[in-house]
Design an enzyme around this catalytic site. Sequence first.
Site, mmCIF file in Angstrom:
data_model
loop_
_atom_site.group_PDB
_atom_site.id
_atom_site.type_symbol
_atom_site.label_atom_id
_atom_site.label_comp_id
_atom_site.label_asym_id
_atom_site.label_seq_id
_atom_site.Cartn_x
_atom_site.Cartn_y
_atom_site.Cartn_z
ATOM 1 N N ASP A 175 0.681 10.531 3.407
ATOM 2 C CA ASP A 175 1.235 11.504 4.338
ATOM 3 C C ASP A 175 0.117 12.365 4.896
ATOM 4 O O ASP A 175 -0.241 13.397 4.340
ATOM 5 C CB ASP A 175 2.271 12.355 3.593
ATOM 6 N N LYS B 36 10.588 3.944 2.813
ATOM 7 C CA LYS B 36 10.386 5.373 2.556
ATOM 8 C C LYS B 36 11.024 5.806 1.232
ATOM 9 O O LYS B 36 12.040 5.255 0.820
ATOM 10 C CB LYS B 36 11.018 6.203 3.695
ATOM 11 N N CYS C 223 18.392 48.093 -11.468
ATOM 12 C CA CYS C 223 18.389 46.765 -12.068
ATOM 13 C C CYS C 223 19.798 46.153 -12.040
ATOM 14 O O CYS C 223 20.750 46.806 -12.468
ATOM 15 C CB CYS C 223 17.891 46.869 -13.512
ATOM 16 N N TYR D 79 -6.569 1.628 6.209
ATOM 17 C CA TYR D 79 -5.504 0.633 5.979
ATOM 18 C C TYR D 79 -5.459 -0.482 7.014
ATOM 19 O O TYR D 79 -4.520 -1.274 7.005
ATOM 20 C CB TYR D 79 -4.131 1.305 5.836
ATOM 21 N N CYS E 88 17.382 46.860 -21.463
ATOM 22 C CA CYS E 88 17.950 45.951 -20.467
ATOM 23 C C CYS E 88 18.230 44.623 -21.158
ATOM 24 O O CYS E 88 17.314 44.012 -21.710
ATOM 25 C CB CYS E 88 16.960 45.767 -19.318
ATOM 26 N N GLU F 189 0.861 -1.191 0.000
ATOM 27 C CA GLU F 189 0.000 0.000 0.000
ATOM 28 C C GLU F 189 0.890 1.231 0.000
ATOM 29 O O GLU F 189 1.989 1.194 0.522
ATOM 30 C CB GLU F 189 -0.831 0.071 1.301
ATOM 31 N N LYS G 149 2.174 4.721 1.455
ATOM 32 C CA LYS G 149 2.157 5.305 2.795
ATOM 33 C C LYS G 149 1.740 6.756 2.634
ATOM 34 O O LYS G 149 2.508 7.609 2.197
ATOM 35 C CB LYS G 149 3.542 5.214 3.436
ATOM 36 N N CYS H 236 12.169 46.357 -13.557
ATOM 37 C CA CYS H 236 13.207 47.208 -14.113
ATOM 38 C C CYS H 236 12.548 47.994 -15.240
ATOM 39 O O CYS H 236 11.873 47.413 -16.094
ATOM 40 C CB CYS H 236 14.334 46.334 -14.655
ATOM 41 N N CYS I 234 21.006 46.100 -15.970
ATOM 42 C CA CYS I 234 21.245 47.292 -16.795
ATOM 43 C C CYS I 234 21.363 48.572 -15.996
ATOM 44 O O CYS I 234 21.650 49.628 -16.553
ATOM 45 C CB CYS I 234 20.135 47.427 -17.839
HETATM 46 S S1 IVH Z 1 -0.086 0.570 8.989
HETATM 47 C C1 IVH Z 1 0.736 -1.380 12.929
HETATM 48 N N1 IVH Z 1 -0.493 1.455 6.546
HETATM 49 O O1 IVH Z 1 2.204 5.619 8.952
HETATM 50 C C2 IVH Z 1 0.610 -0.746 11.622
HETATM 51 N N2 IVH Z 1 0.230 2.995 8.197
HETATM 52 O O2 IVH Z 1 4.545 5.014 10.738
HETATM 53 C C3 IVH Z 1 0.243 0.657 11.714
HETATM 54 N N3 IVH Z 1 0.443 5.296 7.388
HETATM 55 O O3 IVH Z 1 0.710 6.085 12.069
HETATM 56 C C4 IVH Z 1 0.171 1.449 10.486
HETATM 57 N N4 IVH Z 1 -0.186 4.913 5.322
HETATM 58 O O4 IVH Z 1 -0.363 7.204 10.085
HETATM 59 C C5 IVH Z 1 -0.107 1.773 7.795
HETATM 60 N N5 IVH Z 1 -0.919 2.114 4.368
HETATM 61 C C6 IVH Z 1 -0.548 2.407 5.613
HETATM 62 C C7 IVH Z 1 -0.212 3.734 5.982
HETATM 63 C C8 IVH Z 1 0.190 3.981 7.297
HETATM 64 C C9 IVH Z 1 0.207 5.841 6.182
HETATM 65 C C10 IVH Z 1 0.939 6.051 8.552
HETATM 66 C C11 IVH Z 1 0.065 5.901 9.766
HETATM 67 C C12 IVH Z 1 0.933 5.413 10.862
HETATM 68 C C13 IVH Z 1 2.300 5.698 10.352
HETATM 69 C C14 IVH Z 1 3.246 4.628 10.854
#
Ligand code: IVH
Length: 791
Positions: A128, A324, A418, A236, A454, A124, A126, A448, A421
Amino acid sequence: MPSAQSAAERISTLRSEIENHNYRYYVLDEPSIPDAEYDRLFQELKALEAEHPELVSPDSPTQRVGGAALAAFGQVRHELPMLSLGNAFEEQQLLDFDRRVREGLDLPGGDLFDAGIAVDYSCEPKLDGLAVSLLYEEGVLARGATRGDGTTGEDITANVRTIRNIPLKLQGKGWPRVLEVRGEIYMPKAGFEALNARQLEAGGKTFANPRNAAAGSLRQLDPRITAARPLELCVYGVGRFEGELPETHVAVLHALKSWGLPISRELRTATGVAECLDYYRDIGTRRDALPYEIDGVVFKVDALASQRALGFRAREPRWAIAFKFPAREELTELLGVEFQVGRTGALTPVARLKPVQVAGVTVANATLHNMDEVARLGVMIGDTVIVRRAGDVIPQILGVVAERRPPGAQPVHIPETCPVCGSRVERTQLLRRSKGRQTLSEGAIYRCVGRLFCRAQLKQAIIHFVSRRAMDIEGLGDKIVDQLVEAGLVSSPADLYCLTFEQVRALEGFGDVSAGNLIAAIEASRRPSLARFIYALGIPDVGEETAKLLAKALGSLARLQVALPEVLTYLPDVGAEVAHEIHEFFSDAHNRSVIEQLQARILIEEEGALHPDYAAIATLADLIDKLHIPYVARTGAQRLADRFGSLAAIIDADWLDLRQVERLNERAAQSVREFFADSQNAARARELEAQLHEFGMHWQSERRVAQGLPLSGQSWVLTGTLESMPRDDAKARLEALGAKVAGSVSAKTTAVVAGPGAGSKLAKAQSLGVQLLDEAQFLARLAEWESASRE
Ligand code: IVH
């Protein structure tokens, strides 16, 4: 009116229909009805509930925003702690994770090429944003909470209820009686940009990134604020539950989806770590194109029995890891600020940074846009700044780490002359209008004044002039422009047409063939269309579309050159600012002489005639409005037009005549008299009227425009909820004024009225730059037009 019994039935049918459409729209991404139909169902439900308040229940789709602001958030204890994830930054760390998993599960070893007995992982993105827990009891959303410290979070139930893709009730069958789901609340990139634009306009604070914006929006004590923010949920995982769930993570997520909970569209399964790496690389290449920010991907052992066997280490599961992406934001020092001079002379502050690696690339410069941005950031030379680089976008400075400001930090000053020029630098003026009065105020842009004298502006002007969408001179790249200017061969775009083969041949890097080609390419550009030519001039704020419109509407360069700014604003999409820029450009003697030279050397293909679409679009009231007489706004202008019927009559009107204008207050009447007592104003008004006639843009003295009503030919869209009237009434009133009310937003839309809860249409309008009105603005305009179109 339906009886309470049938109203209850209808309410229940409407609710389940609406919930089903929500599910199709937000979770399946497959809406089955147009937005307008959805809106109609929603309005019907709202109206019925208003008639039968006893039938309103908290899980009704109309009840997303309710109650007042809180004094503080309550606390929520997570029965199952909300954990965090271990991180991997390099491939090796992911391989180590996989090895530990297989050891933990007693599976025979392998390597990248031979997985041994491979483990199935879910993959999945991650996201933000912010982690949340949502508790459903008997299928009804009972509580929403933040992660907090993992054990205790904050109760944000009222806020999560406002988020459109969070179901207030679960769909389908088979969900556990108690079900706590966990997921990420985030703000999509487009919504983030739009929010910041709105904040900027309203003079509010902007957010550094979508994550901060999501956090700031969710932790609001007033849920109405959260409701107006474009937040979304992606689920998730599952926390506590009482009932049955499938035996793999991916199957659990699919079950959640079938109950109406949004899960990631990017969810996949990978067999073995090699497939996990493929997934990571694939998402990495698509990272910029995704509609939301991600900072990595998450791999989880798919079989829940294996997850249980592996268990936890400290506060991290042994069965999951976040891989990451390289960070896009880093800290570095601002060494200095230099100013770059652009095509229109605008000075852009550019930050010189202590070189720093951001997402795999060394960054040493970042744009600061303009002096307003410098002021907004409060940045000083010597500061530690947050630099962000995403994709191909120019690196940006997001903010300053205030605590790290060194004692000798220096403010950023705009130079007085400027840097290229030495000409004077001027602050641009902005046109503003309030109380019917037009004033100039200081803008954020400094320019300018050297124009083509210029060298920086000259080079940029020529680069623009020859570019593909302008005069389209093939093979005349930036480097050659540089050579031509430095050699003194070209000091205006017109000089290009005097270049000789010998002159070009003598430049470094040219041979017979290449010099011949360049001369031939210049030759081939001698018959541009008027639209191309206007665009090529590089008038500030006149892009390709505006150039096309000006060419089509006015038909000749001569007309454009003399057009008064007020006349230009009669053209669709030409606002006061653009009109002002065009007028300034052609008022400049140097520009005029370059154009004259060009006209002697090339042949501009012109239509000559004014386009009939743009003829007869003026009204007398518009004309008076455009004079910007203090205290005379649009309605006042209409009243004057109705009473006098001609501009001459208004100019000649005496005090008594003016006082007899119905509903024109004394202050406005006085102002009209003073305005025209000034002979310059009177002359200007006559000039304006004469030019409209000359251009064939005749105004009528009738109260209504030839085509009909004040909003004839306009297309409006209503979205979100209107508090003061049912949407059908708003629609009827707009239609009575001649507007069409459409169900979807396009570039042709005149304006969008957006109430609370507006979603995709609002975002689309923002992305297209369509005019937006909130309910109060809409009501004010409506009242104005209605009174203007009444007898
Ligand atoms: S699983 C025990 N899945 O990442 C497992 N976390 O560093 C718990 N996050 O606090 C999290 N996307 O806010 C999981 N697909 C994803 C995620 C995800 C973002 C964030 C979440 C968590 C942090 C963990």
